[in-house]
Design a protein around this motif. Structure first.
Motif, mmCIF file in Angstrom:
data_model
loop_
_atom_site.group_PDB
_atom_site.id
_atom_site.type_symbol
_atom_site.label_atom_id
_atom_site.label_comp_id
_atom_site.label_asym_id
_atom_site.label_seq_id
_atom_site.Cartn_x
_atom_site.Cartn_y
_atom_site.Cartn_z
ATOM 1 N N THR A 193 0.789 -1.130 -0.145
ATOM 2 C CA THR A 193 0.089 0.069 -0.026
ATOM 3 C C THR A 193 0.783 1.312 0.064
ATOM 4 O OG1 THR A 193 -1.731 -1.257 1.218
ATOM 5 C CG2 THR A 193 -1.978 1.139 1.314
ATOM 6 N N GLY A 194 1.861 1.331 0.672
ATOM 7 C CA GLY A 194 2.746 2.291 0.621
ATOM 8 C C GLY A 194 3.409 2.809 -0.536
ATOM 9 N N ILE A 195 3.846 1.506 -1.166
ATOM 10 C CA ILE A 195 4.546 1.696 -2.632
ATOM 11 C C ILE A 195 3.648 1.913 -3.573
ATOM 12 C CG2 ILE A 195 5.941 0.420 -4.331
ATOM 13 C CD1 ILE A 195 6.986 -1.475 -2.109
ATOM 14 N N SER A 196 2.502 1.214 -3.637
ATOM 15 C CA SER A 196 1.630 1.767 -4.777
ATOM 16 C C SER A 196 0.774 3.073 -4.543
ATOM 17 C CB SER A 196 0.517 0.795 -4.751
ATOM 18 O OG SER A 196 -0.291 0.528 -3.607
ATOM 19 N N GLY A 197 0.488 3.443 -3.040
ATOM 20 C CA GLY A 197 0.152 4.759 -3.106
ATOM 21 C C GLY A 197 1.020 5.877 -3.369
ATOM 22 N N SER A 198 2.309 5.686 -2.786
ATOM 23 C CA SER A 198 3.268 6.778 -3.180
ATOM 24 C C SER A 198 3.389 6.884 -4.609
ATOM 25 C CB SER A 198 4.589 6.216 -2.825
ATOM 26 O OG SER A 198 4.690 6.149 -1.270
ATOM 27 N N LEU A 199 3.315 5.856 -5.517
ATOM 28 C CA LEU A 199 3.683 5.931 -7.053
ATOM 29 C C LEU A 199 2.524 6.536 -7.569
ATOM 30 C CD1 LEU A 199 5.026 2.372 -7.578
ATOM 31 C CD2 LEU A 199 6.602 4.487 -7.777
ATOM 32 N N ILE A 218 8.997 9.439 -3.223
ATOM 33 C CA ILE A 218 10.016 8.727 -3.771
ATOM 34 C C ILE A 218 10.686 8.039 -2.508
ATOM 35 C CG2 ILE A 218 12.440 8.643 -4.648
ATOM 36 C CD1 ILE A 218 11.380 10.857 -6.479
ATOM 37 N N ILE A 219 10.865 8.989 -1.373
ATOM 38 C CA ILE A 219 11.454 8.402 -0.272
ATOM 39 C C ILE A 219 10.669 7.347 0.452
ATOM 40 C CG2 ILE A 219 12.261 9.064 2.240
ATOM 41 C CD1 ILE A 219 13.090 11.524 0.888
ATOM 42 N N SER A 220 9.416 7.629 0.571
ATOM 43 C CA SER A 220 8.385 6.595 1.100
ATOM 44 C C SER A 220 8.380 5.366 0.378
ATOM 45 C CB SER A 220 6.683 7.299 1.250
ATOM 46 O OG SER A 220 5.999 6.338 1.737
ATOM 47 N N ALA A 221 8.479 5.461 -0.903
ATOM 48 C CA ALA A 221 8.238 4.177 -1.671
ATOM 49 C C ALA A 221 9.633 3.359 -1.527
ATOM 50 C CB ALA A 221 8.088 4.365 -3.098
ATOM 51 N N GLN A 222 10.792 4.090 -1.612
ATOM 52 C CA GLN A 222 11.809 3.302 -1.250
ATOM 53 C C GLN A 222 12.043 2.874 0.164
ATOM 54 O OE1 GLN A 222 14.568 6.624 -2.246
ATOM 55 N NE2 GLN A 222 15.215 5.686 -4.206
ATOM 56 N N GLY A 223 11.468 3.497 1.026
ATOM 57 C CA GLY A 223 11.682 2.861 2.285
ATOM 58 C C GLY A 223 10.771 1.574 2.649
ATOM 59 N N ALA A 224 9.437 1.657 1.911
ATOM 60 C CA ALA A 224 8.841 0.398 2.058
ATOM 61 C C ALA A 224 9.423 -0.799 1.342
ATOM 62 C CB ALA A 224 7.334 0.818 1.484
ATOM 63 N N THR A 225 10.014 -0.441 0.162
ATOM 64 C CA THR A 225 10.794 -1.521 -0.390
ATOM 65 C C THR A 225 11.896 -2.003 0.520
ATOM 66 O OG1 THR A 225 10.230 -0.441 -2.519
ATOM 67 C CG2 THR A 225 11.991 -2.038 -2.681
ATOM 68 N N HIS A 527 29.244 -14.280 -9.866
ATOM 69 C CA HIS A 527 28.950 -13.636 -8.942
ATOM 70 C C HIS A 527 27.309 -13.721 -8.611
ATOM 71 C CE1 HIS A 527 33.029 -11.851 -9.090
ATOM 72 N NE2 HIS A 527 32.636 -12.057 -10.579
ATOM 73 N N VAL A 528 26.880 -13.273 -7.599
ATOM 74 C CA VAL A 528 25.467 -13.306 -7.138
ATOM 75 C C VAL A 528 24.937 -11.889 -6.638
ATOM 76 C CG1 VAL A 528 23.690 -14.348 -5.514
ATOM 77 C CG2 VAL A 528 25.417 -15.734 -6.630
ATOM 78 N N LEU A 529 23.836 -11.379 -6.974
ATOM 79 C CA LEU A 529 23.213 -10.085 -6.302
ATOM 80 C C LEU A 529 21.865 -10.523 -6.217
ATOM 81 C CD1 LEU A 529 23.710 -7.068 -5.634
ATOM 82 C CD2 LEU A 529 23.066 -6.816 -8.042
ATOM 83 N N ALA A 530 21.401 -10.427 -4.737
ATOM 84 C CA ALA A 530 19.976 -10.907 -4.449
ATOM 85 C C ALA A 530 18.986 -9.506 -4.765
ATOM 86 C CB ALA A 530 19.720 -11.060 -3.067
ATOM 87 N N LYS A 531 17.939 -9.999 -5.065
ATOM 88 C CA LYS A 531 16.839 -9.048 -5.438
ATOM 89 C C LYS A 531 16.114 -8.704 -4.074
ATOM 90 C CE LYS A 531 15.884 -10.754 -10.071
ATOM 91 N NZ LYS A 531 14.919 -11.637 -10.945
ATOM 92 N N PRO A 532 15.713 -7.440 -3.846
ATOM 93 C CA PRO A 532 15.879 -6.226 -4.665
ATOM 94 C C PRO A 532 16.925 -5.705 -4.329
ATOM 95 C CG PRO A 532 14.318 -6.034 -2.879
ATOM 96 C CD PRO A 532 14.514 -7.278 -2.918
ATOM 97 N N PHE A 533 17.855 -4.823 -5.500
ATOM 98 C CA PHE A 533 18.980 -4.205 -5.123
ATOM 99 C C PHE A 533 18.856 -2.979 -5.500
ATOM 100 C CE2 PHE A 533 18.666 -6.849 -8.940
ATOM 101 C CZ PHE A 533 18.648 -5.839 -9.932
ATOM 102 N N ALA A 534 19.671 -2.198 -4.801
ATOM 103 C CA ALA A 534 19.966 -0.613 -5.176
ATOM 104 C C ALA A 534 20.527 -0.549 -6.509
ATOM 105 C CB ALA A 534 20.667 0.120 -4.081
#
Length: 549
Positions: A193-199, A218-225, A527-534
């Motif tokens: 809800t925080g991500i979709s609402g922010s978008l 943007i900060i709200s969606a990134q924080g929820a992610t 090499h390995v990078l776990a999702k989600p990633f910055a």
């Protein structure tokens, strides 16, 4: 015993001297010794569960008993005079194990070992072997006594027991995961809800031309992610089946990292409090098992507080002397102590006496396997520690987990490098992206193109492999692990390396780090990078891998 000697004078026989000695006792002793030797031979020959035989100083078989014939398949005529090395496997012969065994017995007096041995028909059995050096009265080596026992059935039973224990531990972990699902669904709905609402608000503000409000959404969606990513990573690490590896562990840091997971597990009606001791020592244990043990103690505490209450997790250092050690079944010494205390219903003495029994549960049918506390107990004992429960009806319960102090530093997790300016590509660098999720593929492609890389996309392993088997220049393959198209990402990368042996690969996976990449065994250049990633972390990894870092 009789001795008669002639007596002569001037050469003439004049009589005899006769000496008689009573040898009754000596003769009886000799007969007894012969009888003892005969009975010993019968005893050795009568033993069928052990191969008992002699070797000469060079290792040749000197005699053979019935047990040896049964276990190894050779008759006495087959084997006497042959070198005992014929019982060993080819790999042991290459390593010169038989000769090392004799040399050890010659030098130290005894050699003991377990390992695979060969029967006459070529089949293998798991053997316990003892070789003793035999010396005569002067100390001279006259040979070796060798005893062999077939332990194949016992070894198979032990392996089956270990597998059963591993399956029980995994089933108990999955039971704990099941306890989390309801709360996790609620929390993820909040995060989504925080991500979709922010978008949505972001889209509205852009349409309205109100650019000043964009950053907060943007900060709200990134924080929820970020919170969702941390939760899924910890849950995956907890749930996956893996080899258990003891590591120097900082319990304060481990429990601090679990607080969100524990709070979601126990629910909002229970107040969680953590009290971390100052200067708590590290302990040597498997951190995933310790997380599982703590979570299980918290689940039991939650179930004891159906109307809510307080759950306190406390850490401290402890010194156990001999009287306290006898009381707690612990070796005297220094321990890290983790206490989990609830304000719940408590337990009666008869229940408290059985809480660590496997499959014992006071919960209604279908609401628990009774494995939780038994697994905590098993983990504590395997870690050379102990767990003790203290409880009174109506007064709550305290579980104390004792783990030995580790004299050394706890392992430190490396902090990912931060890049204020994302590294740009060199001219002509090309990256192939293979992912069946269009959104991920689009995002990675846009990032690559912004950084100056040439990007090629593929939606499945078959399409990706077709590109990799062509003559197109590829500096790096970025691929998901779970792919459609007949093979997974690791299989596609391995197939591609037949044509491109130096191909550099970055696996991006929604699983817990290396869990799905060939059991974590990565070849050089992978090499390995776990999702989600910055995004900046992705850019830094791409640059480092292409540059050979």
């Amino acid at each position: 015993m009789v001795v008669i000697d002639p007596i002569r004078r001037d050469g003439d026989l004049i009589g005899f001297a006769k000496i008689t000695r009573d040898m009754t006792e000596q003769h009886a002793a000799h007969l007894a010794a012969l009888e003892t030797e005969r009975r010993f031979r019968l005893l050795v020959q009568g033993v069928t569960d052990y191969a008992i035989f002699m070797l000469d100083p060079e290792g040749r078989v000197a005699n053979w008993n019935t047990g040896a014939a049964r276990i190894k398949g050779y008759t006495e005529a087959d084997i006497v005079g042959q070198h005992f090395s014929r019982f060993y496997t080819p790999e042991d012969l290459d390593a010169r194990v038989p000769w090392t065994a004799l040399e050890t017995a010659r030098r130290e007096g005894r050699f003991e070992a377990e390992g695979w041995r060969l029967r006459k028909d070529g089949t293998r059995f798991w053997a316990s072997v003892i070789i003793d050096a035999i010396h005569d009265e002067t100390g001279t080596l006259i040979g070796f006594a060798k005893i062999t026992r077939d332990l194949t059935e016992r070894r198979e039973a032990q392996l089956q027991l270990q597998q059963s224990q591993a399956q029980l531990f995994q089933s108990q972990k999955m039971e704990a995961v099941g306890q989390l699902t309801g709360g996790l669904a609620h929390d993820f709905n909040n995060l989504l809800t925080g991500i979709s609402g922010s978008l949505e608000l972001l889209k509205m503000r852009i349409a309205q031309g109100r650019m000043g409000d964009l950053e907060r959404y943007i900060i709200s969606a990134q924080g929820a992610t970020a919170r969702a990513a941390a939760l899924t990573h910890r849950l995956l690490a907890f749930a996956r089946r893996q080899t258990l590896v003891p590591k120097p562990t900082n319990v304060n840091k481990l429990i601090a990292g679990m607080e969100d997971l524990i709070q979601r597990t126990v629910g909002p009606a229970i107040k969680l409090e953590t009290v971390f001791g100052i200067g708590v020592w590290p302990t040597l244990c498997d951190p995933n098992q310790l997380e599982s043990a703590i979570l299980n103690l918290c689940i039991n505490a939650r179930d004891a507080m159906p109307d809510g209450g307080q759950l306190t997790i406390e850490t401290s250092n402890g010194w156990i002397d001999q009287p306290a050690g006898r009381q707690r079944d612990l070796q005297p010494g220094q321990y890290v102590v983790i206490s989990v205390t609830d304000t719940g219903t408590g337990m009666a003495p008869d229940v408290l006496a059985r809480v660590f029994d496997p499959f014992y549960t006071t919960k209604p049918l279908g609401q628990g396997t009774g494995l939780g506390l038994s697994m905590v107990y098993g983990f504590a004992r395997q870690s050379d520690g102990q767990v003790r429960l203290y409880s009174e009806l109506g007064q709550g319960t305290t579980a104390r987990l004792y783990l030995p102090r580790h004299r050394g530093e706890a392992e430190r997790e490396e902090e990912p490098a931060r890049h204020e300016i994302m590294p740009q590509a060199e001219a002509g660098e090309t990256v192939l992206i293979v992912d069946d999720e269009p959104t991920v593929r689009m995002l990675v492609t846009d990032v690559l193109e912004d950084l100056g890389y040439a990007a090629i996309e593929a939606a499945d392993s078959a399409s990706g492999l077709k590109v990799l088997q062509s003559d197109v220049h590829i500096d790096l393959l970025i691929t998901d692990v779970g792919l459609p198209g007949g093979m997974n990402g690791r299989q596609m990368a391995d197939a591609a390396r037949e044509k491109r042996p130096r191909l550099k690969v970055l696996f991006i996976t929604g699983y817990a780090e290396n869990a799905a990449i060939g059991n974590g065994h990565l070849l050089p250049g992978m090499h390995v990078l776990a999702k989600p990633f910055a995004i900046e972390r992705l850019a830094a990894r791409i640059k480092d891998i292409i540059a050979g870092g």
